[in-house]
Design a protein around this motif. Structure first.
Motif, PDB file in Angstrom:
ATOM      1  N   THR A 287     -54.086   4.476  55.234  1.00 23.23           N
ATOM      2  CA  THR A 287     -54.133   3.397  56.232  1.00 23.23           C
ATOM      3  C   THR A 287     -52.755   2.931  56.679  1.00 23.23           C
ATOM      4  O   THR A 287     -52.656   2.155  57.626  1.00 23.23           O
ATOM      5  N   GLY A 288     -51.710   3.374  55.988  1.00 19.59           N
ATOM      6  CA  GLY A 288     -50.354   2.957  56.352  1.00 19.59           C
ATOM      7  C   GLY A 288     -49.964   1.593  55.804  1.00 19.59           C
ATOM      8  O   GLY A 288     -48.966   1.010  56.231  1.00 19.59           O
ATOM      9  N   GLU A 289     -50.705   1.082  54.835  1.00 20.11           N
ATOM     10  CA  GLU A 289     -50.394  -0.224  54.232  1.00 20.11           C
ATOM     11  C   GLU A 289     -49.084  -0.129  53.452  1.00 20.11           C
ATOM     12  O   GLU A 289     -48.925   0.733  52.590  1.00 20.11           O
ATOM     13  N   THR A 290     -48.144  -1.026  53.763  1.00 16.82           N
ATOM     14  CA  THR A 290     -46.836  -0.990  53.100  1.00 16.82           C
ATOM     15  C   THR A 290     -46.474  -2.301  52.400  1.00 16.82           C
ATOM     16  O   THR A 290     -45.401  -2.394  51.809  1.00 16.82           O
ATOM     17  N   ASN A 291     -47.348  -3.299  52.456  1.00 15.91           N
ATOM     18  CA  ASN A 291     -47.048  -4.584  51.838  1.00 15.91           C
ATOM     19  C   ASN A 291     -46.806  -4.390  50.342  1.00 15.91           C
ATOM     20  O   ASN A 291     -47.686  -3.921  49.618  1.00 15.91           O
ATOM     21  N   PRO A 292     -45.622  -4.752  49.836  1.00 15.52           N
ATOM     22  CA  PRO A 292     -45.318  -4.535  48.418  1.00 15.52           C
ATOM     23  C   PRO A 292     -46.231  -5.320  47.463  1.00 15.52           C
ATOM     24  O   PRO A 292     -46.391  -4.915  46.316  1.00 15.52           O
ATOM     25  N   VAL A 293     -46.847  -6.384  47.917  1.00 14.02           N
ATOM     26  CA  VAL A 293     -47.758  -7.149  47.056  1.00 14.02           C
ATOM     27  C   VAL A 293     -48.905  -6.264  46.574  1.00 14.02           C
ATOM     28  O   VAL A 293     -49.377  -6.406  45.452  1.00 14.02           O
ATOM     29  N   TYR A 294     -49.331  -5.308  47.411  1.00 13.99           N
ATOM     30  CA  TYR A 294     -50.439  -4.416  47.064  1.00 13.99           C
ATOM     31  C   TYR A 294     -49.991  -3.159  46.312  1.00 13.99           C
ATOM     32  O   TYR A 294     -50.819  -2.415  45.818  1.00 13.99           O
ATOM     33  N   ARG A 295     -48.693  -2.949  46.224  1.00 12.99           N
ATOM     34  CA  ARG A 295     -48.190  -1.713  45.627  1.00 12.99           C
ATOM     35  C   ARG A 295     -47.359  -1.925  44.362  1.00 12.99           C
ATOM     36  O   ARG A 295     -47.193  -1.007  43.578  1.00 12.99           O
ATOM     37  N   ASP A 296     -46.826  -3.127  44.192  1.00 13.86           N
ATOM     38  CA  ASP A 296     -45.852  -3.371  43.129  1.00 13.86           C
ATOM     39  C   ASP A 296     -46.248  -4.614  42.328  1.00 13.86           C
ATOM     40  O   ASP A 296     -46.413  -5.701  42.893  1.00 13.86           O
ATOM     41  N   GLU A 297     -46.384  -4.451  41.021  1.00 14.91           N
ATOM     42  CA  GLU A 297     -46.824  -5.565  40.179  1.00 14.91           C
ATOM     43  C   GLU A 297     -45.853  -6.743  40.212  1.00 14.91           C
ATOM     44  O   GLU A 297     -46.280  -7.900  40.250  1.00 14.91           O
ATOM     45  N   ALA A 298     -44.563  -6.473  40.226  1.00 14.70           N
ATOM     46  CA  ALA A 298     -43.577  -7.568  40.263  1.00 14.70           C
ATOM     47  C   ALA A 298     -43.710  -8.361  41.562  1.00 14.70           C
ATOM     48  O   ALA A 298     -43.661  -9.594  41.551  1.00 14.70           O
ATOM     49  N   ALA A 299     -43.896  -7.672  42.679  1.00 15.40           N
ATOM     50  CA  ALA A 299     -44.072  -8.359  43.970  1.00 15.40           C
ATOM     51  C   ALA A 299     -45.376  -9.153  43.973  1.00 15.40           C
ATOM     52  O   ALA A 299     -45.428 -10.277  44.492  1.00 15.40           O
ATOM     53  N   ALA A 300     -46.432  -8.595  43.380  1.00  9.58           N
ATOM     54  CA  ALA A 300     -47.717  -9.290  43.307  1.00  9.58           C
ATOM     55  C   ALA A 300     -47.584 -10.564  42.466  1.00  9.58           C
ATOM     56  O   ALA A 300     -48.072 -11.633  42.858  1.00  9.58           O
ATOM     57  N   LYS A 301     -46.901 -10.461  41.331  1.00 11.47           N
ATOM     58  CA  LYS A 301     -46.719 -11.636  40.468  1.00 11.47           C
ATOM     59  C   LYS A 301     -45.829 -12.684  41.134  1.00 11.47           C
ATOM     60  O   LYS A 301     -46.082 -13.878  41.025  1.00 11.47           O
ATOM     61  N   ALA A 302     -44.817 -12.234  41.873  1.00  7.44           N
ATOM     62  CA  ALA A 302     -43.952 -13.171  42.601  1.00  7.44           C
ATOM     63  C   ALA A 302     -44.734 -13.908  43.686  1.00  7.44           C
ATOM     64  O   ALA A 302     -44.410 -15.041  44.031  1.00  7.44           O
ATOM     65  N   ALA A 303     -45.802 -13.265  44.172  1.00  4.23           N
ATOM     66  CA  ALA A 303     -46.654 -13.886  45.196  1.00  4.23           C
ATOM     67  C   ALA A 303     -47.748 -14.758  44.584  1.00  4.23           C
ATOM     68  O   ALA A 303     -48.570 -15.323  45.303  1.00  4.23           O
ATOM     69  N   GLY A 304     -47.778 -14.842  43.245  1.00  2.00           N
ATOM     70  CA  GLY A 304     -48.729 -15.724  42.579  1.00  2.00           C
ATOM     71  C   GLY A 304     -49.973 -15.059  42.030  1.00  2.00           C
ATOM     72  O   GLY A 304     -50.869 -15.739  41.524  1.00  2.00           O
TER      73      GLY A 304
ATOM     74  N   ALA B 177     -52.032 -12.560  39.313  1.00  7.79           N
ATOM     75  CA  ALA B 177     -51.935 -12.172  37.902  1.00  7.79           C
ATOM     76  C   ALA B 177     -51.673 -10.677  37.751  1.00  7.79           C
ATOM     77  O   ALA B 177     -51.262 -10.214  36.691  1.00  7.79           O
ATOM     78  N   GLY B 178     -51.929  -9.910  38.780  1.00 12.02           N
ATOM     79  CA  GLY B 178     -51.721  -8.464  38.805  1.00 12.02           C
ATOM     80  C   GLY B 178     -51.744  -8.012  40.255  1.00 12.02           C
ATOM     81  O   GLY B 178     -51.729  -8.839  41.171  1.00 12.02           O
ATOM     82  N   VAL B 179     -51.824  -6.718  40.455  1.00 17.27           N
ATOM     83  CA  VAL B 179     -51.834  -6.169  41.807  1.00 17.27           C
ATOM     84  C   VAL B 179     -53.221  -6.372  42.428  1.00 17.27           C
ATOM     85  O   VAL B 179     -54.225  -5.884  41.906  1.00 17.27           O
ATOM     86  N   PRO B 180     -53.279  -7.101  43.551  1.00 24.31           N
ATOM     87  CA  PRO B 180     -54.573  -7.342  44.198  1.00 24.31           C
ATOM     88  C   PRO B 180     -54.957  -6.196  45.124  1.00 24.31           C
ATOM     89  O   PRO B 180     -54.123  -5.359  45.477  1.00 24.31           O
ATOM     90  N   VAL B 181     -56.228  -6.175  45.511  1.00 31.22           N
ATOM     91  CA  VAL B 181     -56.682  -5.206  46.515  1.00 31.22           C
ATOM     92  C   VAL B 181     -56.631  -5.873  47.888  1.00 31.22           C
ATOM     93  O   VAL B 181     -56.815  -7.086  47.992  1.00 31.22           O
ATOM     94  N   PRO B 182     -56.382  -5.090  48.936  1.00 32.44           N
ATOM     95  CA  PRO B 182     -56.422  -5.659  50.281  1.00 32.44           C
ATOM     96  C   PRO B 182     -57.871  -5.920  50.693  1.00 32.44           C
ATOM     97  O   PRO B 182     -58.805  -5.309  50.150  1.00 32.44           O
ATOM     98  N   PRO B 183     -58.085  -6.812  51.635  1.00 35.21           N
ATOM     99  CA  PRO B 183     -59.446  -7.243  51.991  1.00 35.21           C
ATOM    100  C   PRO B 183     -60.437  -6.129  52.308  1.00 35.21           C
ATOM    101  O   PRO B 183     -61.564  -6.153  51.832  1.00 35.21           O
TER     102      PRO B 183
END
Length: 147
Positions: free
Chosen positions: A30-47, A49-55
């Protein structure tokens, strides 16, 4: 032709695990590049508990792990070749994370005949719970059947 008698009909539950490899494949496709969905550290920095799934991933996940992905079409005697995508929606009640195991339970919520009988709109709502039994999301979809 599907009619109002289908409203309330439920289908076999589907259980699927959110696996990182499949999620990466989805992102690459799909071309998704948001680091929140790919990187645990970015996901945790965004609040998270782990890597979330996109909607939109829930629809894919439900189909991928379903032994009979078109069970509801078969049960309602709807020919897949006559189906068009109407719409889809998502309501999240809690984050869904990599590693979660989800159960999907779908039910027909509406049947409406339109355009003088040329089209039938079938609404389906799916309740999604996680491995702890927590209600984490609802998805809705409308399929359009060309009669």
């Amino acid at each position: 032709m599907v009619d109002q008698s289908a409203v309330g009909r439920r289908f076999s539950p589907v259980t699927a695990r959110v696996e990182p490899g499949r999620l990466r494949y989805f992102f690459n496709t799909t071309g998704e590049t948001n680091p929140v969905y790919r990187d645990e550290a970015a996901a945790k920095a965004a609040g998270f508990a782990g890597v979330p799934v996109p909607p939109t991933y829930l629809f894919c996940l439900e189909m991928m792990d379903n032994d009979r992905p078109f069970e509801f079409l078969e049960a309602l005697n709807i020919d897949l070749a006559r189906v068009l995508h109407g719409e889809q929606g998502f309501t999240y009640h809690a984050p869904i994370l990599v590693g979660d195991t989800l159960t999907f339970v779908s039910e027909v919520t509406d049947v409406a005949v339109k355009k003088g009988g040329a089209l039938t709109f079938v609404g389906v709502k799916t309740k999604v719970t996680n491995q702890d039994g927590r209600h984490v999301a609802d998805t809705t979809r409308t399929i359009v059947v060309r009669n």
